[in-house]
Design a protein around this motif. Structure first.
Motif, mmCIF file in Angstrom:
data_model
loop_
_atom_site.group_PDB
_atom_site.id
_atom_site.type_symbol
_atom_site.label_atom_id
_atom_site.label_comp_id
_atom_site.label_asym_id
_atom_site.label_seq_id
_atom_site.Cartn_x
_atom_site.Cartn_y
_atom_site.Cartn_z
ATOM 1 N N THR A 273 0.862 -1.174 0.000
ATOM 2 C CA THR A 273 0.000 0.000 0.000
ATOM 3 C C THR A 273 0.902 1.228 0.000
ATOM 4 O O THR A 273 2.097 1.119 0.277
ATOM 5 C CB THR A 273 -0.954 0.004 1.209
ATOM 6 N N LEU B 33 -0.248 1.637 -8.145
ATOM 7 C CA LEU B 33 -0.888 2.716 -8.913
ATOM 8 C C LEU B 33 -1.948 2.190 -9.861
ATOM 9 O O LEU B 33 -3.034 2.753 -9.956
ATOM 10 C CB LEU B 33 0.159 3.514 -9.680
ATOM 11 N N ALA C 271 -8.013 8.143 -7.501
ATOM 12 C CA ALA C 271 -7.114 9.195 -7.024
ATOM 13 C C ALA C 271 -7.733 10.563 -7.207
ATOM 14 O O ALA C 271 -8.390 10.835 -8.206
ATOM 15 C CB ALA C 271 -5.796 9.122 -7.791
ATOM 16 N N ASN D 6 -5.130 1.596 -8.141
ATOM 17 C CA ASN D 6 -5.705 2.711 -7.382
ATOM 18 C C ASN D 6 -5.868 4.011 -8.141
ATOM 19 O O ASN D 6 -6.473 4.927 -7.623
ATOM 20 C CB ASN D 6 -4.820 2.985 -6.151
ATOM 21 N N ASN E 202 -4.440 7.201 1.390
ATOM 22 C CA ASN E 202 -3.820 5.884 1.326
ATOM 23 C C ASN E 202 -4.469 5.065 0.224
ATOM 24 O O ASN E 202 -5.682 5.071 0.071
ATOM 25 C CB ASN E 202 -3.964 5.146 2.655
ATOM 26 N N THR E 203 -3.634 4.349 -0.499
ATOM 27 C CA THR E 203 -4.139 3.481 -1.550
ATOM 28 C C THR E 203 -4.704 2.206 -0.924
ATOM 29 O O THR E 203 -4.434 1.893 0.233
ATOM 30 C CB THR E 203 -3.016 3.088 -2.530
ATOM 31 N N GLU E 204 -5.458 1.499 -1.710
ATOM 32 C CA GLU E 204 -5.911 0.168 -1.313
ATOM 33 C C GLU E 204 -4.726 -0.788 -1.381
ATOM 34 O O GLU E 204 -3.799 -0.578 -2.162
ATOM 35 C CB GLU E 204 -7.027 -0.318 -2.239
#
Length: 139
Positions: free
Chosen positions: A99, A130, A137, A133, A110-112
């Motif tokens: 992550t 990336l 964004a 996600n 925060n990304t998954e």
């Protein structure tokens, strides 16, 4: 610089950023741009993802040494010396899941979590984060 010809500079560093980049070990630097045909420019994270995808297929980079690595994404003008840090990704990769915390002028997010293989390179890990996600964004 919005209308100038530009390219991204994506710098990957091994380790957790604590305010001083000189404490980190550089893994690689990628420079380039990806532009859609006859359309608006891609948002920075999408352009970064597309550039990493092209590079991940062609170039080998080492896996991170620990659980943390840092990615700086900057835009630089091709015509002059303008250089702008767009964002930093603080990537956490542990036990096959990764992550990132995205730090920019916008609020942090925060990304998954995504899965990765133990022998994946830092470049492959951040590309997978990336790719999974970028649709959610902030622009």
């Amino acid at each position: 610089m919005a209308n100038a010809k530009h390219e991204l500079e994506i710098s990957l560093y091994d380790g957790e950023f604590v305010g001083d980049v000189t404490l980190l070990t550089q893994i690689c630097v990628i420079e380039g741009s990806v532009t859609p045909y006859d359309a608006e420019s891609f948002p920075p994270l999408e352009e970064t993802s597309r550039l990493l995808e092209m590079c991940a297929e062609k170039y080998a980079t080492p896996p991170p040494n620990g659980d943390y690595f840092t990615v700086f994404i900057s835009r630089k003008s091709i015509d002059d010396a303008d250089f702008e840090l767009l964002m930093r990704l603080d990537v956490y990769a542990h036990n096959g899941e990764a992550t990132a915390c995205v730090v920019s002028r916008r609020p942090e997010w925060n990304t998954e979590r995504v899965r990765y293989q133990p022998d994946d390179s830092a470049l492959t890990i951040v590309f997978n984060v990336l790719r999974s996600n970028v649709g959610g964004a902030p622009r």
